[in-house]
Scaffold this active site. Structure first.
Site, mmCIF file in Angstrom:
data_model
loop_
_atom_site.group_PDB
_atom_site.id
_atom_site.type_symbol
_atom_site.label_atom_id
_atom_site.label_comp_id
_atom_site.label_asym_id
_atom_site.label_seq_id
_atom_site.Cartn_x
_atom_site.Cartn_y
_atom_site.Cartn_z
ATOM 1 N N GLU A 24 -4.220 8.183 -4.198
ATOM 2 C CA GLU A 24 -4.586 7.221 -4.755
ATOM 3 C C GLU A 24 -6.346 8.044 -5.857
ATOM 4 O O GLU A 24 -6.864 7.811 -4.737
ATOM 5 C CB GLU A 24 -4.816 5.548 -4.659
ATOM 6 C CG GLU A 24 -3.328 5.670 -4.982
ATOM 7 C CD GLU A 24 -3.239 3.701 -4.296
ATOM 8 O OE1 GLU A 24 -4.569 2.532 -4.818
ATOM 9 O OE2 GLU A 24 -2.471 2.765 -4.247
ATOM 10 N N HIS A 75 -1.597 0.694 -9.390
ATOM 11 C CA HIS A 75 -2.629 -0.076 -8.191
ATOM 12 C C HIS A 75 -3.365 -1.159 -8.950
ATOM 13 O O HIS A 75 -4.798 -1.180 -8.926
ATOM 14 C CB HIS A 75 -4.138 0.735 -7.218
ATOM 15 C CG HIS A 75 -4.042 -0.344 -5.943
ATOM 16 N ND1 HIS A 75 -3.882 0.396 -5.197
ATOM 17 C CD2 HIS A 75 -3.405 -1.554 -5.911
ATOM 18 C CE1 HIS A 75 -4.519 -0.554 -4.267
ATOM 19 N NE2 HIS A 75 -4.207 -2.071 -4.110
ATOM 20 N N ARG A 111 0.797 -1.028 0.123
ATOM 21 C CA ARG A 111 -0.503 0.187 -0.090
ATOM 22 C C ARG A 111 1.178 1.414 -0.245
ATOM 23 O O ARG A 111 2.394 1.472 0.877
ATOM 24 C CB ARG A 111 -0.568 0.626 1.274
ATOM 25 C CG ARG A 111 -1.439 -1.024 0.962
ATOM 26 C CD ARG A 111 -2.882 -0.553 0.314
ATOM 27 N NE ARG A 111 -4.492 -1.969 0.535
ATOM 28 C CZ ARG A 111 -4.184 -2.908 -0.793
ATOM 29 N NH1 ARG A 111 -3.820 -2.918 -1.430
ATOM 30 N NH2 ARG A 111 -5.293 -3.440 -0.209
HETATM 31 P P1 NAP Z 1 0.093 -12.087 4.392
HETATM 32 O O1 NAP Z 1 0.458 -13.248 4.140
HETATM 33 O O2 NAP Z 1 -0.901 -11.442 5.524
HETATM 34 O O3 NAP Z 1 1.921 -11.011 4.324
HETATM 35 C C1 NAP Z 1 2.607 -9.836 5.226
HETATM 36 C C2 NAP Z 1 3.333 -10.234 5.337
HETATM 37 O O4 NAP Z 1 3.488 -9.076 6.032
HETATM 38 C C3 NAP Z 1 3.419 -11.599 6.543
HETATM 39 O O5 NAP Z 1 4.710 -12.156 6.492
HETATM 40 C C4 NAP Z 1 3.999 -10.767 7.949
HETATM 41 O O6 NAP Z 1 4.621 -11.561 8.140
HETATM 42 C C5 NAP Z 1 4.061 -9.201 6.704
HETATM 43 N N1 NAP Z 1 4.383 -7.904 7.999
HETATM 44 C C6 NAP Z 1 3.034 -7.577 8.804
HETATM 45 N N2 NAP Z 1 3.442 -6.478 9.384
HETATM 46 C C7 NAP Z 1 4.751 -7.054 9.853
HETATM 47 C C8 NAP Z 1 5.368 -5.738 10.840
HETATM 48 N N3 NAP Z 1 5.355 -4.484 11.010
HETATM 49 N N4 NAP Z 1 7.627 -5.979 10.331
HETATM 50 C C9 NAP Z 1 7.513 -6.793 9.110
HETATM 51 N N5 NAP Z 1 6.592 -8.059 8.299
HETATM 52 C C10 NAP Z 1 5.275 -7.110 8.724
HETATM 53 O O7 NAP Z 1 -0.014 -10.886 3.595
HETATM 54 P P2 NAP Z 1 -0.466 -11.051 1.305
HETATM 55 O O8 NAP Z 1 -1.610 -11.442 0.800
HETATM 56 O O9 NAP Z 1 0.836 -11.235 0.957
HETATM 57 O O10 NAP Z 1 -0.861 -9.427 0.977
HETATM 58 C C11 NAP Z 1 0.181 -8.634 1.759
HETATM 59 C C12 NAP Z 1 0.051 -7.254 1.054
HETATM 60 O O11 NAP Z 1 0.019 -7.025 -0.151
HETATM 61 C C13 NAP Z 1 -1.385 -6.778 1.461
HETATM 62 O O12 NAP Z 1 -1.646 -6.446 2.872
HETATM 63 C C14 NAP Z 1 -2.223 -5.746 0.634
HETATM 64 O O13 NAP Z 1 -2.563 -4.290 1.456
HETATM 65 C C15 NAP Z 1 -0.860 -5.640 -0.786
HETATM 66 N N6 NAP Z 1 -1.573 -6.242 -2.004
HETATM 67 C C16 NAP Z 1 -1.451 -5.519 -2.580
HETATM 68 C C17 NAP Z 1 -2.011 -5.738 -4.177
HETATM 69 C C18 NAP Z 1 -1.921 -5.070 -5.312
HETATM 70 O O14 NAP Z 1 -2.829 -4.338 -5.688
HETATM 71 N N7 NAP Z 1 -0.693 -3.746 -5.515
HETATM 72 C C19 NAP Z 1 -2.729 -6.739 -4.688
HETATM 73 C C20 NAP Z 1 -2.889 -7.756 -3.372
HETATM 74 C C21 NAP Z 1 -2.352 -7.238 -2.009
HETATM 75 P P3 NAP Z 1 4.961 -11.014 10.178
HETATM 76 O O15 NAP Z 1 3.096 -11.080 10.599
HETATM 77 O O16 NAP Z 1 5.745 -12.113 10.666
HETATM 78 O O17 NAP Z 1 5.093 -10.385 10.857
#
Ligand code: NAP
Length: 328
Positions: A267, A286, A238
């Protein structure tokens, strides 16, 4: 008993509509653009469940207008558009669509990394605008991806899928999370490092955490200053995980070599945002999960979550479990 009412303020597929029509009334507006707030609130005020995209903010003020609402179902994995505390307090379930968009978003993330490294967008513009008058040896020199070091901040579902792609490019994989993922270390040979080490050692720094209070502006002036001078920052999480003003400064001062961005603090991004004038910055609107197949699956997952919520079941992707003690 009244039929449940599903409110869908934006375009979804015929398949999703037909699925929901089996379970209740569907208030559907076939719009691409975001609905004016008044019209949105009118629809929401009569709804039992809402299907929405992540641009739709749901907060206490909006929920005030939705007395019978039981569920808000994001067609997205990120849910920073939801005020979960307000939703829980009011007995409204919140859901998202994790998993099914992972590979699609990882494809896009890796493609903007490649585009920034090999100056793809810049070179395309160079040719199409008629600037290519002769070939010369230093024309559009880029930076190697194969064998380079990638640092993934947020080794979750999408982070791991990006790491798998990086392994195919024989990259050294560093990652930083709050918790270690030994399975990824074993499978992909990734190394867990501190945020500082990751920033100092990576040729490509990829941000893939959710946006939370902790991750807001986690990449700021100090972090950018730690990066290598020829490194590229990739943000597909994000916009607000990166301090955009600090990023602009770092790029202007040539502290880092470039950036690849799918997301922005605001955005759509302002047309006069300096990032849009920088040839070494790849800018996408995005579209991480934006393929026909994946968006279709995401909307269907959101629809299944909505049906479960209005049927008194626990939706598969419930985000606020505490709400179950507080149901309407
Ligand atoms: P996920 O499986 O929940 O992965 C998020 C990772 O971030 C986890 O491994 C978590 O590990 C880590 N994390 C959380 N807080 C953190 C912190 N303070 N410091 C370091 N690491 C941290 O989620 P996902 O499905 O991969 O998606 C991730 C994000 O991508 C979404 O939340 C969304 O905002 C974004 N996204 C963007 C698009 C786009 O169109 N550009 C599309 C899809 C998703 P720990 O809990 O161990 O820290």
């Amino acid at each position: 008993m009244n039929q449940p009412r599903f409110f869908i303020p934006n375009r979804v597929s015929e398949e999703v509509l037909q699925f929901l029509q089996q379970y209740g009334d569907v208030d559907y507006r076939n719009k691409e653009e975001q609905m004016a707030e008044e019209e949105f609130l009118d629809g929401l005020s009569k709804a039992d469940a809402l299907l929405c995209y992540s641009r739709q903010k749901i907060n206490g003020r909006i929920l005030e207008q939705a007395p019978q609402l039981k569920a808000v179902c994001n067609i997205a994995v990120g849910y920073d558009n939801f005020d979960l505390e307000e939703l829980t307090k009011r007995g409204v379930m919140a859901t998202n669509t994790p998993g099914i968009l992972t590979e699609t978003t990882a494809d896009l993330t890796f493609s903007i990394l490649m585009a920034a490294a090999r100056r793809v967008a810049e070179a395309d513009h160079y040719v199409k605008s008629g600037q290519w008058q002769e070939w010369f040896p230093s024309l559009m020199l880029g930076k190697d991806v194969f064998g380079a070091t990638i640092g993934i901040i947020g080794m979750g579902r999408i982070g791991e899928a990006v790491a798998r792609r990086a392994k195919g490019f024989d990259m050294d994989i560093l990652y930083h999370n709050r918790s270690r993922k030994t399975d990824v270390e074993e499978k992909l040979g990734a190394s867990y490092v501190s945020l500082e080490q990751l920033l100092q050692q990576s040729d490509y720094v990829v941000v893939l955490t959710p946006l939370t209070d902790e991750t807001r502006k986690m990449i700021g002036e100090k972090e950018l200053a730690l990066m290598k001078k020829d490194a590229i920052l990739v943000n597909a999480s994000r916009g607000a995980t990166v301090d955009e003003a600090a990023l602009i400064q770092a790029l202007q001062k040539k502290q880092i070599a470039g950036a690849a961005l799918d997301v922005y603090e605001k955005e759509p991004v302002d047309p006069d945002n300096p990032l849009l004038k920088m040839p070494n910055v790849v800018t996408l609107p995005h579209i991480g999960s934006a393929t026909k197949e994946t968006r279709g699956k995401m909307a269907m997952k959101a629809a299944r979550n909505a049906v479960a919520a209005v049927s008194g079941e626990v939706p598969e992707n419930l985000l606020n479990e505490e709400v179950l003690q507080n149901m309407k």
